[in-house]
Design an enzyme around this catalytic site. Structure first.
Site, PDB file in Angstrom:
ATOM      1  N   TYR A 143       0.829  -1.212   0.000  1.00  0.00           N
ATOM      2  CA  TYR A 143       0.000   0.000   0.000  1.00  0.00           C
ATOM      3  C   TYR A 143       0.868   1.269   0.000  1.00  0.00           C
ATOM      4  O   TYR A 143       0.373   2.358  -0.288  1.00  0.00           O
ATOM      5  CB  TYR A 143      -0.945   0.033   1.207  1.00  0.00           C
ATOM      6  N   LYS A 193       3.270 -15.456   3.158  1.00  0.00           N
ATOM      7  CA  LYS A 193       3.164 -16.268   1.938  1.00  0.00           C
ATOM      8  C   LYS A 193       4.592 -16.633   1.547  1.00  0.00           C
ATOM      9  O   LYS A 193       5.079 -16.305   0.456  1.00  0.00           O
ATOM     10  CB  LYS A 193       2.432 -15.450   0.852  1.00  0.00           C
ATOM     11  N   ASP A 225      -3.252 -18.182   2.771  1.00  0.00           N
ATOM     12  CA  ASP A 225      -4.435 -18.869   2.225  1.00  0.00           C
ATOM     13  C   ASP A 225      -5.001 -19.845   3.251  1.00  0.00           C
ATOM     14  O   ASP A 225      -6.216 -19.965   3.428  1.00  0.00           O
ATOM     15  CB  ASP A 225      -4.119 -19.564   0.891  1.00  0.00           C
ATOM     16  N   ASP A 249      -5.367  -6.447   6.064  1.00  0.00           N
ATOM     17  CA  ASP A 249      -6.556  -5.722   5.614  1.00  0.00           C
ATOM     18  C   ASP A 249      -7.666  -6.720   5.297  1.00  0.00           C
ATOM     19  O   ASP A 249      -8.813  -6.600   5.743  1.00  0.00           O
ATOM     20  CB  ASP A 249      -6.166  -4.915   4.360  1.00  0.00           C
ATOM     21  N   ASP A 253     -11.080  -8.172   7.965  1.00  0.00           N
ATOM     22  CA  ASP A 253     -12.490  -8.070   7.576  1.00  0.00           C
ATOM     23  C   ASP A 253     -13.167  -9.434   7.675  1.00  0.00           C
ATOM     24  O   ASP A 253     -14.319  -9.549   8.098  1.00  0.00           O
ATOM     25  CB  ASP A 253     -12.634  -7.533   6.140  1.00  0.00           C
TER      26      ASP A 253
END
Ligand code: NAD
Length: 358
Positions: A143, A193, A225, A249, A253
């Site tokens: 980001y 990852k 994942d 992020d 959620d």
């Protein structure tokens, strides 16, 4: 004690939920003998409308003059992606996090006892209890990396976003996670990852070094994942989950949904020095703005975090959380958490009810 709090009311439902949170702060002040001074800070779409920029000059200095910052929410369709960057509310959010050095985002996701039925997972999964803390790196990674968009010879336009992490950035967020775990159930799950990304391999090596240092805390690596899957299969296994900006992020959620409603979850963003910033995890909900329908609980629980972490007043924080649980246990619901057939109260009434239980 006296505290100075910056209030960023923001856009959409922001002003409504911040009003209720201020009511709760004042009530705590009355009960426990503290006084508060409020400084209104303009930021987001409302700032664009007022002064032409979503992040007016002097915003960070104004916030730094306070002990803590409370933010409602910013954004809305009026200030969409067709607008120049300096007018978009998201730009202001990224800027204030960076300017205040808020590199650690703490999001508890706990299933409140009175709302176990709101959990969309299997009954036996919910009954096992869910109480995890997501620790997300907030000022690095993709980001904030270099972006580019350019014309290629044969593939049309191409765009890139660079993801970079330094050992320093990983170590400070990692330490924060281990320290938090020591205050909780002493387990850290680090999400990466590492089977694909170089940044993740560096992340993992730094976390392993910290895991040796914090040998009293249980540690595990989880691929992102797999973590997404485990959060819906068996969220009770997690205590503190630490991860980089973009993974955090998305996963936070997901974690919020398993606790029932986005309107319930608070967050804190911290750096190495004051002030920290407290805000609900949801956005400005333009679809229900100005209708007295927004659930103020996430903002009120953010205030509880403010008392706990910025003011170091645990009894006051406990009182706010207990008041929220008591109101929910009595069956009061806002529309977002009411089941079919249940009546709902509005934003203001929910705020009053919580105040009356403090
Ligand atoms: P949102 O969280 O605002 O809304 C998603 C859904 O949840 C909507 O149906 C909304 O009505 C509902 N909802 C959200 N908060 C609620 C509450 N307290 N009580 C009851 N219902 C609630 O997400 P979105 O629609 O994707 O985004 C709307 C705007 O908010 C966008 O401009 C976005 O950029 C912005 N946003 C801001 C922040 C922030 O200020 N930190 C965070 C996320 C999104």
């Amino acid at each position: 004690m006296n505290f100075k709090i910056a209030l960023i009311r923001g856009d959409g439902i922001g002003p409504e939920i911040v009003n209720e949170a201020v009511g709760v702060i004042n009530k705590v002040g009355e009960k426990f003998g503290h006084t508060f001074e409020y400084v209104d800070v303009l930021l987001g779409g409302c700032a664009t409308d007022a002064v032409g920029k979503s992040y007016p000059d002097g915003t960070a200095e104004l916030c730094r003059s306070c002990d803590a910052v409370l933010l409602g929410a910013v954004g809305g369709p009026k200030w969409g992606s067709d607008k120049p960057a300096e007018q978009r509310p998201e730009t202001a959010l990224l800027a204030i996090r960076k300017d205040l050095g808020l590199y650690a985002n703490l999001r508890p996701a706990a299933l409140r006892p009175a709302l176990a039925e709101a959990c969309p997972l299997k009954k036996e999964t919910a009954e096992g209890g869910i109480d995890l803390l997501m620790v997300r790196e907030l000022t690095g990674g993709i980001y904030f990396g270099k972006r580019d968009k350019y014309q290629t010879e044969d593939r049309g336009l191409e765009a890139t976003d660079l993801m970079a992490y330094s050992e320093m950035e990983i170590e400070r967020i990692g330490r924060r996670a281990f320290e938090m775990a020591r205050l909780r159930r002493k387990k850290v799950s680090s999400v990466d990852k590492a089977n694909v990304l170089e940044t993740s391999r560096l992340w993992r090596s730094v976390m392993h070094r910290l895991a040796e240092e914090y040998s009293d805390v249980a540690y595990e690596d989880v691929l992102v994942d797999n973590c997404a899957m485990q959060l819906v299969r068996d969220p009770g296994q997690f205590d503190v989950v630490v991860t980089e900006n973009m993974f955090g992020d998305i996963l936070s959620d997901e974690a919020s949904m398993i606790t029932g409603s986005i309107g319930l979850l608070p967050s804190a963003s911290m750096g190495d020095s004051a002030p920290a910033l407290y805000e609900p995890i949801h956005g400005s909900a333009p679809d229900i703005a100005g209708q007295d329908k927004a659930n103020p609980i996430a903002t009120i629980l953010s205030v509880a975090m403010m008392f706990r972490y910025s003011f170091r007043l645990a009894a006051e924080a406990d009182a706010i959380e207990a008041a929220v649980d008591a109101v929910l246990a009595e069956g009061w619901r806002t529309a977002d958490i009411a089941r079919e057939g249940e009546s709902a109260v509005g934003t203001r009434r929910m705020g009053e009810l919580i105040c009356s239980h403090i």
